[in-house]
Motif scaffolding. Structure first.
Motif, PDB file in Angstrom:
ATOM      1  N   ARG A 121       0.834  -1.203   0.000  1.00 25.63           N
ATOM      2  CA  ARG A 121       0.000   0.000   0.000  1.00 25.63           C
ATOM      3  C   ARG A 121       0.870   1.255   0.000  1.00 25.63           C
ATOM      4  N   ASN A 122       0.318   2.347  -0.504  1.00 22.91           N
ATOM      5  CA  ASN A 122       0.985   3.637  -0.423  1.00 22.91           C
ATOM      6  C   ASN A 122       0.846   4.178   0.999  1.00 22.91           C
ATOM      7  N   CYS A 123       1.804   4.986   1.422  1.00 25.35           N
ATOM      8  CA  CYS A 123       1.811   5.520   2.793  1.00 25.35           C
ATOM      9  C   CYS A 123       0.604   6.394   3.141  1.00 25.35           C
ATOM     10  N   ARG A 124      -0.157   6.779   2.149  1.00 26.35           N
ATOM     11  CA  ARG A 124      -1.261   7.713   2.401  1.00 26.35           C
ATOM     12  C   ARG A 124      -2.332   7.130   3.323  1.00 26.35           C
ATOM     13  N   PHE A 125      -2.332   5.822   3.551  1.00 27.75           N
ATOM     14  CA  PHE A 125      -3.366   5.243   4.421  1.00 27.75           C
ATOM     15  C   PHE A 125      -3.267   5.758   5.856  1.00 27.75           C
ATOM     16  N   LEU A 126      -2.115   6.373   6.214  1.00 22.87           N
ATOM     17  CA  LEU A 126      -1.967   6.958   7.546  1.00 22.87           C
ATOM     18  C   LEU A 126      -2.617   8.331   7.656  1.00 22.87           C
ATOM     19  N   GLN A 127      -3.036   8.881   6.531  1.00 23.32           N
ATOM     20  CA  GLN A 127      -3.670  10.194   6.540  1.00 23.32           C
ATOM     21  C   GLN A 127      -5.116  10.083   7.015  1.00 23.32           C
ATOM     22  N   GLY A 128      -5.668  11.216   7.457  1.00 25.58           N
ATOM     23  CA  GLY A 128      -7.047  11.237   7.932  1.00 25.58           C
ATOM     24  C   GLY A 128      -7.647  12.617   7.789  1.00 25.58           C
ATOM     25  N   PRO A 129      -8.801  12.838   8.403  1.00 29.00           N
ATOM     26  CA  PRO A 129      -9.506  14.112   8.254  1.00 29.00           C
ATOM     27  C   PRO A 129      -8.737  15.338   8.721  1.00 29.00           C
ATOM     28  N   GLY A 130      -7.816  15.145   9.648  1.00 27.35           N
ATOM     29  CA  GLY A 130      -7.069  16.295  10.165  1.00 27.35           C
ATOM     30  C   GLY A 130      -5.729  16.516   9.506  1.00 27.35           C
ATOM     31  N   THR A 131      -5.384  15.684   8.535  1.00 33.77           N
ATOM     32  CA  THR A 131      -4.099  15.822   7.844  1.00 33.77           C
ATOM     33  C   THR A 131      -4.155  16.992   6.870  1.00 33.77           C
ATOM     34  N   GLU A 132      -3.207  17.900   6.976  1.00 29.50           N
ATOM     35  CA  GLU A 132      -3.195  19.091   6.129  1.00 29.50           C
ATOM     36  C   GLU A 132      -2.667  18.764   4.729  1.00 29.50           C
ATOM     37  N   LYS A 133      -3.390  19.265   3.716  1.00 31.47           N
ATOM     38  CA  LYS A 133      -2.998  19.038   2.325  1.00 31.47           C
ATOM     39  C   LYS A 133      -1.603  19.596   2.042  1.00 31.47           C
ATOM     40  N   ALA A 134      -1.268  20.729   2.643  1.00 34.15           N
ATOM     41  CA  ALA A 134       0.037  21.352   2.411  1.00 34.15           C
ATOM     42  C   ALA A 134       1.172  20.436   2.873  1.00 34.15           C
ATOM     43  N   ASP A 135       0.932  19.701   3.965  1.00 30.62           N
ATOM     44  CA  ASP A 135       1.957  18.780   4.466  1.00 30.62           C
ATOM     45  C   ASP A 135       2.126  17.603   3.513  1.00 30.62           C
ATOM     46  N   VAL A 136       1.007  17.100   3.009  1.00 30.85           N
ATOM     47  CA  VAL A 136       1.048  15.994   2.057  1.00 30.85           C
ATOM     48  C   VAL A 136       1.733  16.438   0.765  1.00 30.85           C
ATOM     49  N   ASP A 137       1.438  17.658   0.344  1.00 30.73           N
ATOM     50  CA  ASP A 137       2.052  18.189  -0.881  1.00 30.73           C
ATOM     51  C   ASP A 137       3.568  18.308  -0.741  1.00 30.73           C
ATOM     52  N   LYS A 138       4.018  18.612   0.472  1.00 29.21           N
ATOM     53  CA  LYS A 138       5.458  18.727   0.698  1.00 29.21           C
ATOM     54  C   LYS A 138       6.132  17.372   0.519  1.00 29.21           C
ATOM     55  N   ILE A 139       5.470  16.320   0.992  1.00 26.10           N
ATOM     56  CA  ILE A 139       6.007  14.965   0.829  1.00 26.10           C
ATOM     57  C   ILE A 139       6.034  14.592  -0.647  1.00 26.10           C
ATOM     58  N   ARG A 140       4.945  14.889  -1.346  1.00 23.00           N
ATOM     59  CA  ARG A 140       4.869  14.576  -2.775  1.00 23.00           C
ATOM     60  C   ARG A 140       5.946  15.306  -3.569  1.00 23.00           C
ATOM     61  N   SER A 141       6.204  16.547  -3.184  1.00 29.84           N
ATOM     62  CA  SER A 141       7.232  17.328  -3.868  1.00 29.84           C
ATOM     63  C   SER A 141       8.615  16.717  -3.655  1.00 29.84           C
ATOM     64  N   ALA A 142       8.873  16.259  -2.427  1.00 32.96           N
ATOM     65  CA  ALA A 142      10.166  15.633  -2.129  1.00 32.96           C
ATOM     66  C   ALA A 142      10.346  14.362  -2.950  1.00 32.96           C
ATOM     67  N   VAL A 143       9.281  13.584  -3.077  1.00 32.47           N
ATOM     68  CA  VAL A 143       9.335  12.351  -3.863  1.00 32.47           C
ATOM     69  C   VAL A 143       9.547  12.677  -5.337  1.00 32.47           C
ATOM     70  N   LYS A 144       8.803  13.633  -5.824  1.00 30.40           N
ATOM     71  CA  LYS A 144       8.896  14.012  -7.234  1.00 30.40           C
ATOM     72  C   LYS A 144      10.290  14.500  -7.597  1.00 30.40           C
ATOM     73  N   ASN A 145      10.906  15.247  -6.679  1.00 31.37           N
ATOM     74  CA  ASN A 145      12.220  15.836  -6.940  1.00 31.37           C
ATOM     75  C   ASN A 145      13.380  15.018  -6.390  1.00 31.37           C
ATOM     76  N   GLU A 146      13.059  13.820  -5.875  1.00 36.46           N
ATOM     77  CA  GLU A 146      14.076  12.921  -5.321  1.00 36.46           C
ATOM     78  C   GLU A 146      14.967  13.633  -4.304  1.00 36.46           C
ATOM     79  N   LYS A 147      14.341  14.272  -3.331  1.00 31.94           N
ATOM     80  CA  LYS A 147      15.131  14.996  -2.333  1.00 31.94           C
ATOM     81  C   LYS A 147      14.760  14.558  -0.920  1.00 31.94           C
ATOM     82  N   GLU A 148      15.674  14.810  -0.011  1.00 28.63           N
ATOM     83  CA  GLU A 148      15.507  14.523   1.399  1.00 28.63           C
ATOM     84  C   GLU A 148      14.689  15.632   2.032  1.00 28.63           C
ATOM     85  N   ASP A 149      13.771  15.299   2.940  1.00 27.39           N
ATOM     86  CA  ASP A 149      12.983  16.349   3.572  1.00 27.39           C
ATOM     87  C   ASP A 149      12.367  15.809   4.860  1.00 27.39           C
TER      88      ASP A 149
END
Length: 211
Positions: A121-149
Motif C-alpha cells: 500500500r501507499n503511505c497515504r493510508f496513515l492520513q485522515g480528516p485532520g491531515t493538512e494538504k500542504a503537508d502531504v504536498d510537501k512529501i509529494r514534492s520531495a518524492v517528485k524531486n528525489e530529495k531529502e525532507d
C-alpha cells in the motif's frame, strides 16, 4: 556482495560507532554534512542503543536492488540488534503508486497495523480528516524531486487515534547513481508545527544535551 569498508573500528563497537568511525576515516563531503536523514537515524539509534549482532526475532529489510555504500550503511544501521522499535518503511518507486515494500516491527507496533495490512500500500493510508494538504504536498514534492525532507503532520493509527508525526523522508540510490527506494522514518512528537525534531530524544543525544 562485500563492500570496501574502511579499517575496522575497535572491538565491540556498535553499528553507530562504526558509522562515526568511517566518517572520521576521511573528511566529510558536503552531502554528508547536509544529510538530514543520516543525522536523524544516528540520533535515534544512538538514543536507543543496540549491538552489532542481528536480533533473532527482528524482521530485517533485505534490498533486492544493489544500494550505494552510503545507503547500504543506513540499512545496516536499522537492521542492527536493539533497533526493532524504530518506526520506518521502505517504498519502491519502480512499482505503481510507490507502495511500501517493507514495514519495520516498530512501524507495525506503533500504528497497530499488521505487516500484511501495510506492505503493498501507499503511505497515504496513515492520513485522515485532520491531515493538512500542504503537508502531504510537501512529501509529494520531495518524492517528485528525489530529495531529502522532513514534514511534521497529523497521522492516524489503525484504531483511529491521531498522532503528531515528525516524518523524515529520503531517497536511496544504487551504485549506479539511480533511485532505488525511498525510506521514511516516523517519530511521534508532542505537538504539531515546525521545529519538532529537538523534541525527539535522539536529537537530544546527538546534540549532547543529555549530559
Amino acid at each position: 556482495v562485500s563492500r570496501p569498508y574502511p579499517p575496522a573500528p575497535p572491538a565491540r563497537a556498535t553499528v553507530l560507532q562504526y558509522r562515526r568511525h568511517t566518517l572520521q576515516s576521511s573528511p566529510p563531503t558536503p552531502a554528508q554534512t547536509m544529510d538530514v536523514l543520516k543525522t536523524v537515524l544516528e540520533a535515534i539509534l544512538g538514543a536507543i542503543g543496540g549491538s552489532d549482532l542481528p536480533a533473532p526475532s527482528q524482521r530485517q529489510f533485505v534490498a533486492k536492488k544493489e544500494l550505494s555504500e552510503r545507503d547500504a550503511t543506513i540499512i545496516d544501521m536499522l537492521n542492527s540488534a536493539g533497533h526493532e522499535d524504530v518506526s520506518f518503511c521502505i517504498c519502491d518507486p519502480d512499482q505503481k503508486d510507490c507502495p511500501i515494500v517493507f514495514a519495520s516491527d516498530g512501524f507495525c507496533n506503533f500504528t497497530g497495523y499488521a505487516v500484511d495490512e501495510i506492505e503493498g500500500r501507499n503511505c497515504r493510508f496513515l492520513q485522515g480528516p485532520g491531515t493538512e494538504k500542504a503537508d502531504v504536498d510537501k512529501i509529494r514534492s520531495a518524492v517528485k524531486n528525489e530529495k531529502e525532507d522532513s514534514v511534521n503532520l497529523l497521522n492516524y493509527k489503525k484504531d483511529g487515534t491521531s498522532f503528531n508525526n515528525e516524518f523524515f523522508l529520503s531517497p536511496l540510490y544504487g551504485k549506479d547513481g539511480k533511485l532505488k527506494y525511498y525510506i521514511g522514518v516516523q517519530c511521534s512528537v508532542k505537538k504539531l508545527g515546525p521545529g519538532q525534531a529537538p523534541a525527539n530524544p535522539g536529537w537530544v543525544y546527538a546534540q549532547g544535551l543529555h549530559a
